[in-house]
Scaffold this motif. Structure first.
Motif, PDB file in Angstrom:
ATOM      1  N   TYR B 176       0.802  -1.296  -0.134  1.00 36.54           N
ATOM      2  CA  TYR B 176       0.005  -0.055  -0.033  1.00 36.54           C
ATOM      3  C   TYR B 176       0.773   1.307  -0.047  1.00 36.54           C
ATOM      4  CZ  TYR B 176       0.295  -0.771   5.043  1.00 36.54           C
ATOM      5  OH  TYR B 176       0.496  -0.909   6.641  1.00 36.54           O
ATOM      6  N   GLN B 177       2.142   1.128  -0.416  1.00 38.48           N
ATOM      7  CA  GLN B 177       2.904   2.305  -0.392  1.00 38.48           C
ATOM      8  C   GLN B 177       3.824   2.134  -1.407  1.00 38.48           C
ATOM      9  OE1 GLN B 177       5.332   3.546   2.800  1.00 38.48           O
ATOM     10  NE2 GLN B 177       3.533   4.714   3.625  1.00 38.48           N
ATOM     11  N   PRO B 178       3.962   3.066  -2.206  1.00 32.09           N
ATOM     12  CA  PRO B 178       4.783   3.102  -3.530  1.00 32.09           C
ATOM     13  C   PRO B 178       6.268   2.968  -3.071  1.00 32.09           C
ATOM     14  CG  PRO B 178       4.047   5.468  -3.254  1.00 32.09           C
ATOM     15  CD  PRO B 178       3.725   4.655  -2.030  1.00 32.09           C
ATOM     16  N   ILE B 179       6.820   1.959  -2.360  1.00 31.51           N
ATOM     17  CA  ILE B 179       8.324   1.955  -2.259  1.00 31.51           C
ATOM     18  C   ILE B 179       8.722   0.742  -3.245  1.00 31.51           C
ATOM     19  CG2 ILE B 179       7.951   2.410   0.229  1.00 31.51           C
ATOM     20  CD1 ILE B 179       8.119  -0.515   1.002  1.00 31.51           C
ATOM     21  N   GLY B 180       9.723   0.661  -3.382  1.00 31.18           N
ATOM     22  CA  GLY B 180      10.086  -0.770  -4.324  1.00 31.18           C
ATOM     23  C   GLY B 180      10.920   0.209  -5.352  1.00 31.18           C
ATOM     24  N   TYR B 181      10.677   1.302  -5.653  1.00 28.88           N
ATOM     25  CA  TYR B 181      11.456   1.929  -6.906  1.00 28.88           C
ATOM     26  C   TYR B 181      12.754   1.889  -6.680  1.00 28.88           C
ATOM     27  CZ  TYR B 181       6.779   3.318  -7.466  1.00 28.88           C
ATOM     28  OH  TYR B 181       5.457   3.126  -7.590  1.00 28.88           O
ATOM     29  N   ASN B 182      12.983   1.815  -5.179  1.00 29.96           N
ATOM     30  CA  ASN B 182      14.403   1.947  -4.477  1.00 29.96           C
ATOM     31  C   ASN B 182      15.216   0.716  -4.951  1.00 29.96           C
ATOM     32  OD1 ASN B 182      13.688   4.263  -2.527  1.00 29.96           O
ATOM     33  ND2 ASN B 182      12.235   2.650  -2.288  1.00 29.96           N
ATOM     34  N   LEU B 183      14.743  -0.387  -5.206  1.00 27.06           N
ATOM     35  CA  LEU B 183      15.525  -1.434  -5.511  1.00 27.06           C
ATOM     36  C   LEU B 183      16.001  -1.372  -6.939  1.00 27.06           C
ATOM     37  CD1 LEU B 183      13.318  -3.823  -3.617  1.00 27.06           C
ATOM     38  CD2 LEU B 183      15.690  -3.482  -3.172  1.00 27.06           C
ATOM     39  N   LEU B 184      15.340  -0.680  -7.693  1.00 32.92           N
ATOM     40  CA  LEU B 184      15.812  -0.346  -9.266  1.00 32.92           C
ATOM     41  C   LEU B 184      16.699   0.600  -9.597  1.00 32.92           C
ATOM     42  CD1 LEU B 184      12.145  -1.414 -10.680  1.00 32.92           C
ATOM     43  CD2 LEU B 184      14.282  -2.836 -10.712  1.00 32.92           C
ATOM     44  N   PRO B 185      17.414   0.670 -10.608  1.00 34.71           N
ATOM     45  CA  PRO B 185      18.191   1.633 -11.236  1.00 34.71           C
ATOM     46  C   PRO B 185      17.493   2.551 -11.561  1.00 34.71           C
ATOM     47  CG  PRO B 185      18.355  -0.166 -12.848  1.00 34.71           C
ATOM     48  CD  PRO B 185      17.598  -0.847 -11.314  1.00 34.71           C
ATOM     49  N   GLU B 186      17.808   3.895 -11.922  1.00 37.36           N
ATOM     50  CA  GLU B 186      17.208   5.010 -12.136  1.00 37.36           C
ATOM     51  C   GLU B 186      16.242   4.832 -13.196  1.00 37.36           C
ATOM     52  OE1 GLU B 186      19.470   8.312 -13.850  1.00 37.36           O
ATOM     53  OE2 GLU B 186      17.719   9.720 -13.692  1.00 37.36           O
ATOM     54  N   LYS B 187      16.569   4.149 -14.218  1.00 34.46           N
ATOM     55  CA  LYS B 187      15.413   4.068 -15.406  1.00 34.46           C
ATOM     56  C   LYS B 187      15.135   2.734 -15.455  1.00 34.46           C
ATOM     57  CE  LYS B 187      17.414   7.804 -18.268  1.00 34.46           C
ATOM     58  NZ  LYS B 187      18.075   8.360 -19.519  1.00 34.46           N
ATOM     59  N   PHE B 188      13.877   2.331 -15.554  1.00 32.78           N
ATOM     60  CA  PHE B 188      13.565   0.890 -15.476  1.00 32.78           C
ATOM     61  C   PHE B 188      12.094   0.855 -16.212  1.00 32.78           C
ATOM     62  CE2 PHE B 188      12.020   3.259 -11.608  1.00 32.78           C
ATOM     63  CZ  PHE B 188      10.718   3.166 -11.905  1.00 32.78           C
ATOM     64  N   THR B 189      11.889  -0.403 -16.676  1.00 38.21           N
ATOM     65  CA  THR B 189      10.685  -0.548 -17.269  1.00 38.21           C
ATOM     66  C   THR B 189       9.455  -1.213 -16.427  1.00 38.21           C
ATOM     67  OG1 THR B 189      11.030  -2.829 -17.923  1.00 38.21           O
ATOM     68  CG2 THR B 189      12.213  -1.175 -19.293  1.00 38.21           C
ATOM     69  N   MET B 190       8.446  -0.886 -17.041  1.00 38.64           N
ATOM     70  CA  MET B 190       7.283  -1.596 -16.167  1.00 38.64           C
ATOM     71  C   MET B 190       7.281  -3.070 -15.943  1.00 38.64           C
ATOM     72  SD  MET B 190       4.803  -0.399 -14.736  1.00 38.64           S
ATOM     73  CE  MET B 190       4.493   1.394 -15.197  1.00 38.64           C
ATOM     74  N   PRO B 191       7.678  -3.706 -16.994  1.00 40.61           N
ATOM     75  CA  PRO B 191       7.792  -5.059 -16.733  1.00 40.61           C
ATOM     76  C   PRO B 191       8.960  -5.508 -15.434  1.00 40.61           C
ATOM     77  CG  PRO B 191       7.850  -4.748 -18.921  1.00 40.61           C
ATOM     78  CD  PRO B 191       7.692  -3.260 -18.513  1.00 40.61           C
ATOM     79  N   GLU B 192      10.010  -4.806 -15.430  1.00 42.71           N
ATOM     80  CA  GLU B 192      11.074  -5.154 -14.499  1.00 42.71           C
ATOM     81  C   GLU B 192      10.344  -4.535 -12.944  1.00 42.71           C
ATOM     82  OE1 GLU B 192      15.104  -3.813 -17.057  1.00 42.71           O
ATOM     83  OE2 GLU B 192      13.975  -2.228 -16.095  1.00 42.71           O
ATOM     84  N   LEU B 193       9.697  -3.380 -13.096  1.00 39.34           N
ATOM     85  CA  LEU B 193       9.227  -3.257 -11.803  1.00 39.34           C
ATOM     86  C   LEU B 193       8.174  -4.135 -11.371  1.00 39.34           C
ATOM     87  CD1 LEU B 193       8.718  -0.822  -9.603  1.00 39.34           C
ATOM     88  CD2 LEU B 193       6.898   0.137 -11.027  1.00 39.34           C
ATOM     89  N   GLN B 194       7.272  -4.683 -12.362  1.00 39.60           N
ATOM     90  CA  GLN B 194       6.396  -5.634 -12.096  1.00 39.60           C
ATOM     91  C   GLN B 194       6.858  -6.832 -11.429  1.00 39.60           C
ATOM     92  OE1 GLN B 194       3.201  -6.589 -14.960  1.00 39.60           O
ATOM     93  NE2 GLN B 194       2.723  -8.538 -13.985  1.00 39.60           N
ATOM     94  N   ARG B 195       8.029  -7.418 -12.129  1.00 44.71           N
ATOM     95  CA  ARG B 195       8.714  -8.519 -11.668  1.00 44.71           C
ATOM     96  C   ARG B 195       9.269  -8.334 -10.428  1.00 44.71           C
ATOM     97  NH1 ARG B 195      11.434  -8.960 -16.868  1.00 44.71           N
ATOM     98  NH2 ARG B 195       9.281  -8.874 -17.792  1.00 44.71           N
ATOM     99  N   LEU B 196       9.753  -7.058  -9.903  1.00 40.79           N
ATOM    100  CA  LEU B 196      10.225  -6.908  -8.605  1.00 40.79           C
ATOM    101  C   LEU B 196       8.932  -6.977  -7.807  1.00 40.79           C
ATOM    102  CD1 LEU B 196      12.151  -5.533  -6.454  1.00 40.79           C
ATOM    103  CD2 LEU B 196      11.161  -3.578  -7.056  1.00 40.79           C
ATOM    104  N   TYR B 197       8.172  -6.639  -7.911  1.00 42.91           N
ATOM    105  CA  TYR B 197       6.647  -6.554  -7.103  1.00 42.91           C
ATOM    106  C   TYR B 197       6.358  -7.928  -6.787  1.00 42.91           C
ATOM    107  CZ  TYR B 197       5.489  -1.819  -5.932  1.00 42.91           C
ATOM    108  OH  TYR B 197       5.906  -0.632  -5.245  1.00 42.91           O
TER     109      TYR B 197
END
Lengths: 257, 257
Positions: B176-197
């Motif tokens: 319920y919070q938008p954390i998680g970006y912190n684990l990715l490099p500056e630029k990332f794709t939506m699929p990458e973000l999704q796989r992280l989640y």
DNA sequence: TTTTCATTGTGTCTATCTTACACACTATAA
DNA sequence: TTATAGTGTGTAAGATAGACACAATGAAAA
């Protein structure tokens, strides 16, 4: 060790019995007269109030120490008591400086009093039934009493911040967990429960939706009994099912996006 | 003080520089190869692994000490770092007893080593970008490396429990919070973000709903750029808007029943 | 060069949950 | 006896979350 003797003139407290540099601070919530209350202690000398604190015996679990301290201040055991944050600022004085605080508390300003050493404080908050509490001061204090949460005076150290954060935590948990019963007597009515929630959350709730939701947790038992005495239609009494309650709490929240 | 000298044979660590009885334990999460990783240290003698720890200088804020320790192990500053629980059991040994642990760590079994005094540990968890980390052992350890979270070996003390609880906290917050970006490099794709989640939450997520939701936070900025090199349609790159991000985090969650 | 294939981008419909809302009933007080 | 304030109860509308399909594309294979 020399300076301890001076401090002992004021107190009989033997700090060496406890893990030094660590304390437990308790934000004890009660509910009475439609108001959320918090239990505060009054320092023996001066005019200052502060939160009940505790220390940890060398061979004691921290949670047990919290329960023990709570028991000492309220006479209660087995209540909702939960760690909510640990406060570790190097300087924990807020309204008054360290010097001012020591003077207000009646310590010579230059001694090395264990109570004024660097402390990390583990904040716990408790939900207790108001009427069952026997407020009991400790060695440092001469009064222990309830305060309305929104009438709390400026407290020593960072204790106002602690209350604020405890309240925030309470509100959050209340919103998605069935706590709150802990603040009411064994038998209570739905309107009483609702007023409790409204007070803590600081907003009115719809009567029907509230009932639907709270019954949805399936941890309340409606009794045949009704509460008479009010000048109105007699409401049912409810009691909560401790076993189911524990289970729901254990499951925790079902966070999945 | 005498016994310190013996311990000093093994280490050059001066415990008196820090607040005694209090430590900070770090659960540092990274993400790589579709796996959630955690950073562990290997004790110089023996075969044991444990979490990075830190201590607090007498005049240092606890949060600052946590940041400093994180910096020392990873080289990173300014990352997501949050207190999640304080561990205060009297006995924190889990897989091995105190005696066993001292032997495994190469201490004579009878000395009063500060590291083995009663400790209250404040657990922090961090989200860091894997590729930016320079894992760095401390005085007690000879290796610092990433482990898959589900391949972590039995650790010293109660460190396995700490990881478990940190992970639980991470999952909850992620939901319920938008954390998680912190684990990715500056630029990332939506699929990458999704796989992280998906990795962290341990469950597949619907592609379209995920995107809808994550963009709903309104903290991502889609770039013109696309990521090429994959054998497929090139996905857009995203970057997140730090300012908005901070604001959303501050507001906290909107819990109201 | 063309074809294949895995992956990306995108919108709507349905189910579910949440919220708004009204009237009959009753215990006391007037 | 009547008035009053507070209780008990269900449904309909709105908002939110979840299921789902097809066209586009970039690289690799044919």
């Amino acid at each position: 060790m020399e300076s301890r003797k001076e401090a002992d003139l004021l107190t009989k407290w033997d700090g060496s019995a406890f893990v030094p540099h660590v304390s437990i601070d308790l934000v004890i919530f009660g509910f009475h007269d439609g108001q959320l209350k918090v239990l505060l202690l009054h320092w023996r000398t001066g005019t200052d109030w502060l939160l009940p604190s505790g220390f940890i015996h060398h061979d004691e679990n921290m949670d047990d120490a919290a329960h023990r301290s709570l028991q000492e201040r309220t006479g209660l055991q087995a209540v909702f008591l939960q760690q909510f944050h640990t406060f570790g600022e190097a300087v924990r004085f807020k309204h008054f400086t360290k010097q001012e605080t020591m003077i207000r508390l009646g310590f010579p300003g230059d001694i090395d009093e264990p109570l004024f050493r660097r402390h990390v404080s583990i904040g716990y908050y408790a939900l207790v039934e108001f009427s069952e509490v026997v407020p009991t001061p400790d060695q440092f204090t001469d009064e222990c009493r309830w305060w309305d949460v929104d009438e709390v005076p400026p407290l020593l150290f960072d204790h106002n911040d602690m209350i604020k954060l405890a309240l925030k935590t309470l509100r959050r948990q209340l919103s998605y967990q069935p706590i709150g019963y802990n603040l009411l007597p064994e038998k209570f009515t739905m309107p009483e429960l609702q007023r409790l929630y409204e007070t803590i959350l600081g907003q009115p709730l719809d009567r029907r939706n509230f009932q639907k939701r709270v019954l949805g947790y399936d941890i309340l038992e409606r009794l045949e009994e009704r509460k008479t005495g009010g000048a109105h239609k007699a409401p049912y009494l409810y009691r909560f099912d401790k076993a189911r309650y524990e289970k729901v709490l254990e499951d925790g929240m079902s966070f999945v996006g």
